[in-house]
Design an enzyme around this catalytic site. Structure first.
Site, PDB file in Angstrom:
ATOM      1  N   GLU A  30     -16.801   3.798 -24.622  1.00  0.00           N
ATOM      2  CA  GLU A  30     -16.189   5.433 -25.249  1.00  0.00           C
ATOM      3  C   GLU A  30     -16.376   6.622 -24.382  1.00  0.00           C
ATOM      4  OE1 GLU A  30     -16.131   8.368 -29.040  1.00  0.00           O
ATOM      5  OE2 GLU A  30     -17.665   6.804 -28.897  1.00  0.00           O
ATOM      6  N   GLU A  55     -20.479  10.863 -21.485  1.00  0.00           N
ATOM      7  CA  GLU A  55     -20.494  12.136 -22.012  1.00  0.00           C
ATOM      8  C   GLU A  55     -20.369  13.132 -20.784  1.00  0.00           C
ATOM      9  OE1 GLU A  55     -19.391  15.285 -23.326  1.00  0.00           O
ATOM     10  OE2 GLU A  55     -19.227  13.866 -24.722  1.00  0.00           O
ATOM     11  N   ASP A  82     -19.294  12.570 -14.984  1.00  0.00           N
ATOM     12  CA  ASP A  82     -17.723  12.622 -15.057  1.00  0.00           C
ATOM     13  C   ASP A  82     -17.442  11.146 -15.129  1.00  0.00           C
ATOM     14  OD1 ASP A  82     -15.092  12.524 -14.079  1.00  0.00           O
ATOM     15  OD2 ASP A  82     -15.245  14.401 -13.250  1.00  0.00           O
ATOM     16  N   ASP A 105      -9.275  16.644 -24.387  1.00  0.00           N
ATOM     17  CA  ASP A 105      -8.820  17.995 -24.338  1.00  0.00           C
ATOM     18  C   ASP A 105      -7.407  18.081 -23.957  1.00  0.00           C
ATOM     19  OD1 ASP A 105      -8.305  20.786 -23.860  1.00  0.00           O
ATOM     20  OD2 ASP A 105     -10.035  21.301 -23.155  1.00  0.00           O
TER      21      ASP A 105
END
Length: 201
Positions: A30, A55, A82, A105
């Site tokens: 994920e 994350e 990243d 985003d």
């Protein structure tokens, strides 16, 4: 592995919880787990499988660790960094049956479009670590982003559509549990757009 084409370099330390493994492979990957609602839910469902999450936000990373520990989960590898760097520089021959990018985003302003994560090149990078026959999943509550993402997905040769371009019911995704914010958005009447593509064998 083919290098990600943008000029992303390892400038910040990559963090690992509980520790850096020799092999990054797992059941699912994920990217951007946020609070970790979905990650913790699916890891609880399958205690015998390994779940890897990347994350980029250090505060979110540190907030997830006590949530993982409180539930006593031993099958999660959490990485702070990243994803464009981590996957390209560290994953090597790692493979996953599933990859999730949920609610990235959308960067809705035209001048911010280059900041969107799910570019064709990034999708190709993620696809390179999905096992043949595995699946790529994504979701967004922003319709223009759903259109943009499916357009990019269709240009990645080794991913094929498992259903419609996108769909609005989560029941087509096995073991899916909406996050706190996704459920909040649903309660407010927002539509959610899900995408599911299969890696060719």
């Amino acid at each position: 592995m083919k290098r990600f084409p943008y000029e992303h370099r390892l400038q910040k330390e990559i963090l690992f919880y509980p520790e850096r493994p020799d092999d990054f492979s797992g059941y699912s990957l994920e990217i951007g787990p946020g609070r970790g609602d979905f990650l913790l839910s699916i890891a609880e469902m399958h205690p015998d499988k390994k779940f890897v999450a990347i994350e980029i936000g250090k505060k979110r990373y540190y907030k997830m660790i006590p949530r993982i520990e409180k539930k006593g989960l031993k099958n999660i590898l959490l990485i702070c960094g990243d994803s464009r760097i981590v996957i390209n520089e560290m994953f090597g021959d790692a493979r996953f049956e599933r990859a999730y990018v949920l609610f990235p985003d959308p960067w809705p302003k035209r001048r911010h479009l280059p900041n969107r994560l799910l570019s064709i090149d990034f999708i190709r990078l993620v696809s390179s670590v999905i096992s043949p026959g595995g699946h790529f999943f994504s979701a967004t509550d922003y319709f223009p982003y759903a259109i943009w993402t499916t357009g990019n997905l269709q240009k990645v040769d080794d991913l094929t559509n498992s259903s419609d371009d996108f769909f609005t019911t989560m029941d087509r995704i096995d073991d899916y549990t909406p996050s706190f914010f996704e459920q909040k958005w649903r309660n407010e009447g927002r539509h959610i757009y899900y995408m599911r593509y299969r890696k060719s064998s």
